[in-house]
Scaffold this motif. Structure first.
Motif, PDB file in Angstrom:
ATOM      1  N   THR A 182       8.172   2.093  -4.774  1.00 40.85           N
ATOM      2  CA  THR A 182       8.021   3.017  -5.873  1.00 40.85           C
ATOM      3  C   THR A 182       6.576   2.721  -6.428  1.00 40.85           C
ATOM      4  O   THR A 182       6.043   4.193  -6.871  1.00 40.85           O
ATOM      5  N   LEU A 183       6.008   1.589  -6.598  1.00 37.49           N
ATOM      6  CA  LEU A 183       4.619   1.799  -7.258  1.00 37.49           C
ATOM      7  C   LEU A 183       3.691   2.219  -6.029  1.00 37.49           C
ATOM      8  O   LEU A 183       2.852   3.074  -6.815  1.00 37.49           O
ATOM      9  N   ALA A 184       4.030   2.236  -4.975  1.00 38.64           N
ATOM     10  CA  ALA A 184       3.019   2.844  -3.948  1.00 38.64           C
ATOM     11  C   ALA A 184       2.951   4.097  -4.051  1.00 38.64           C
ATOM     12  O   ALA A 184       1.946   4.910  -3.957  1.00 38.64           O
ATOM     13  N   ARG A 185       4.433   4.965  -4.252  1.00 39.49           N
ATOM     14  CA  ARG A 185       4.370   6.332  -4.407  1.00 39.49           C
ATOM     15  C   ARG A 185       3.651   6.854  -5.500  1.00 39.49           C
ATOM     16  O   ARG A 185       3.121   7.863  -5.358  1.00 39.49           O
ATOM     17  N   HIS A 186       3.575   5.944  -6.609  1.00 44.82           N
ATOM     18  CA  HIS A 186       2.835   6.519  -7.707  1.00 44.82           C
ATOM     19  C   HIS A 186       1.266   6.048  -7.851  1.00 44.82           C
ATOM     20  O   HIS A 186       0.637   6.551  -8.774  1.00 44.82           O
ATOM     21  N   GLY A 187       0.867   5.315  -6.786  1.00 42.34           N
ATOM     22  CA  GLY A 187      -0.473   4.897  -6.634  1.00 42.34           C
ATOM     23  C   GLY A 187      -0.873   3.993  -7.792  1.00 42.34           C
ATOM     24  O   GLY A 187      -2.101   4.043  -8.253  1.00 42.34           O
ATOM     25  N   GLN A 188      -0.031   3.183  -8.409  1.00 42.89           N
ATOM     26  CA  GLN A 188      -0.442   2.082  -9.402  1.00 42.89           C
ATOM     27  C   GLN A 188       0.008   0.731  -8.689  1.00 42.89           C
ATOM     28  O   GLN A 188       0.818   0.543  -7.899  1.00 42.89           O
ATOM     29  N   SER A 189      -0.757  -0.372  -9.401  1.00 45.22           N
ATOM     30  CA  SER A 189      -0.580  -1.572  -9.162  1.00 45.22           C
ATOM     31  C   SER A 189       0.897  -2.141 -10.126  1.00 45.22           C
ATOM     32  O   SER A 189       0.881  -1.330 -10.990  1.00 45.22           O
ATOM     33  N   GLU A 190       1.302  -3.079  -9.760  1.00 45.51           N
ATOM     34  CA  GLU A 190       2.342  -3.839 -10.754  1.00 45.51           C
ATOM     35  C   GLU A 190       1.695  -3.822 -12.007  1.00 45.51           C
ATOM     36  O   GLU A 190       2.532  -3.288 -13.118  1.00 45.51           O
TER      37      GLU A 190
END
Length: 255
Positions: A182-190
């Motif tokens: 999900t994070l990768a899909r939003h292009g964000q780090s944890e």
């Protein structure tokens, strides 16, 4: 069940592992290993939704005939790739009663790390065909049975111990992998995601003092470290229970 239903021949299980490899008179232009390697790269880069036989053929610059020599469909392809991923899991050699816990921890951590390297596994593990018949899954299962038998568990109970351990590891790791996807899909780090979430989470915790204390303790921690702490805690609890059984201080109800 009606008699006519009982008389019907049973349909064979459909799986890449339950049929012989297709043969050809001439040498195929692609090997199964090449196809699996390219599919794994595509899955790691773009996820399950991006995988198709056509797209893979384009990536390999190969026609459908070359690919269908080795796999009948997309499901069989994923079965092969899933087994290839399980081949990355380290299964230490049994180290007897004294070393069983260390070797089991290493195997559990290796399984978790493998799934997190390939987070798409979260959406397919256990859902496709007869994945437990793959050679690498067989190696993993055999190796884990050997670990628990060397620790002192009888064969039947060693199988239950393997099931308990893998259920814990795959359960918590599947949730982690889905989160990372999900994070990768939003292009964000944890850390970026959590920083944006904290204000809403703290507001929602208003009136819940235990949650407020808990959130305050996590506020400036690395989310990755938090995930690792949760995994290690649960793993210790599983192994503590097995250790209690081995030392005779626990009762599993198995007789």
């Amino acid at each position: 069940m009606p008699a006519d239903d009982r008389d019907q021949p049973k349909q064979p299980i459909t799986s890449v592992w339950t049929r012989p490899r297709r043969g050809r008179r001439e040498q195929p232009s692609l090997s199964r290993e090449q196809i699996v390697s390219a599919a794994l790269e595509l899955l790691d880069a773009e996820g399950v939704g991006a995988l198709s036989m056509r797209k893979l053929g384009t990536r390999l610059n190969a026609g459908a005939t070359s690919m269908y020599t080795h796999v009948a469909n997309k499901d069989e392809l994923i079965e092969l790739v899933v087994d290839a991923v399980y081949g990355e899991v380290e299964v230490p050699a049994p180290d007897g009663r004294d070393g069983w816990r260390d070797t089991t921890e290493r195997c559990a951590h290796s399984l978790r790390a493998t799934v997190l390297r390939h987070p798409w596994m979260a959406s397919v593990a256990g859902e496709l065909g007869v994945t437990q018949l793959g050679p690498n899954v067989m190696r993993l299962s055999e190796g884990m049975l050997a670990l628990f038998e060397a620790a002192g568990l009888p064969t039947g109970e060693a199988d239950l111990a393997v099931s308990t351990l893998t259920s814990y590891v795959m359960g918590i790791t599947t949730a982690e992998a889905a989160w990372l996807t999900t994070l990768a899909r939003h292009g964000q780090s944890e850390r970026e995601w959590m920083e944006s979430l904290w204000p809403a989470a703290e507001e929602a915790a208003d009136g819940h003092p235990q949650l407020q204390v808990h959130y305050a303790s996590l506020r400036h921690k690395d989310p990755r470290e938090t995930r690792e702490e949760k995994f290690d805690y649960g793993l210790r609890m599983v192994l503590d229970g097995l250790e209690a059984r081995l030392t005779g201080t626990g009762d599993t109800g198995t007789g």
